[in-house]
Design an enzyme around this catalytic site. Structure first.
Site, PDB file in Angstrom:
ATOM      1  N   CYS A   6      13.111  -0.902 -13.748  1.00  0.00           N
ATOM      2  CA  CYS A   6      13.668   0.333 -14.288  1.00  0.00           C
ATOM      3  C   CYS A   6      12.584   1.406 -14.397  1.00  0.00           C
ATOM      4  O   CYS A   6      11.397   1.143 -14.241  1.00  0.00           O
ATOM      5  CB  CYS A   6      14.304   0.068 -15.649  1.00  0.00           C
ATOM      6  N   ASP A 132      17.757  -5.346 -25.568  1.00  0.00           N
ATOM      7  CA  ASP A 132      16.545  -4.541 -25.503  1.00  0.00           C
ATOM      8  C   ASP A 132      15.932  -4.379 -26.890  1.00  0.00           C
ATOM      9  O   ASP A 132      16.484  -4.828 -27.892  1.00  0.00           O
ATOM     10  CB  ASP A 132      16.880  -3.171 -24.896  1.00  0.00           C
TER      11      ASP A 132
END
Length: 226
Positions: A6, A132
């Site tokens: 990412c 996360d």
């Protein structure tokens, strides 16, 4: 073990990640917290357009309004969308109805509360969740470089009806331990493969992907699939 890289900001880095074996590449669009990882919608579209077949281009956004997110989807044309905002379930369902072919991923923050109940609220309208870490001191809800309690995430993997990707503070030095502890469907990395220039580092991406997909990682494949 699926691997998503990412925070990509250059087409060459996206193509390099794909060639190194990444299954997905994420671009961040729609900035709502301090971060150098965000790009414009036009740049995001150009980056994802470089990806070869079978590598998923992921639009990662922190926008909460479905109309704003739908506008980004039309501009970027991703294969998948990762929603990092507290977007309501019915709003996510609206995105699903209008884009039934998109893979939808919802972020949950395992450092803030027990995420199991939250995940189950979204299970019917998403294809997976990413567990996360957040950073309350900076307002960041991703790309923090911070780990969370992996034992909590392991319980989430065991109890969730939806595939779970692990994110938050992963790097080449801890990804195998993380996989062994959590047994996720995949792993998602941003700051952990960043170079000194602020962009994703070819060497660190190669190390991370190889370690995540090594025998140690493959021997810890989860049973959940969708």
């Amino acid at each position: 073990m699926r691997v998503k890289i990412c925070g990509i900001r250059r087409p060459d880095d996206a193509l390099a990640a794909a060639r190194l074996g990444a299954d997905a590449v994420g671009v961040l669009v729609g900035q709502l917290h301090p971060s150098a990882h965000f790009v414009s919608a036009a740049d995001a579209r150009a980056i994802l357009a470089t990806l070869p077949p079978f590598v998923s281009g992921v639009l990662v956004s922190h926008l909460s309004e479905p109309s704003a997110l739908l506008g980004l989807i039309d501009q970027v044309r991703p294969a998948a969308v990762q929603i990092h905002s507290p977007m309501a379930v019915d709003a996510v369902a609206q995105v699903r109805r209008l884009h039934p072919g998109l893979t939808l991923i919802k972020a949950v923050h395992c450092d803030q509360a027990d995420p199991v109940a939250l995940v189950e609220r979204y299970a019917a309208v998403v294809d997976g969740v990413v567990a996360d870490s957040s950073n309350p001191s900076t307002g960041q809800v991703g790309g923090t470089g911070l780990t969370h309690d992996w034992t909590k995430t392991a319980r989430l993997v065991q109890q969730s009806s939806t595939p779970v990707l692990l994110a938050g503070g992963l790097n080449p030095g801890n990804v195998q331990q993380a996989i062994a502890t959590v047994n996720p469907w995949g792993v998602d990395v941003n700051s952990g493969v960043k170079g000194t220039d602020g962009f994703q580092c070819l060497k660190r991406m190669a190390e991370f992907i190889a370690l995540a997909k090594s025998d140690e990682g493959e021997n810890n494949q989860p049973s959940q699939r969708r």
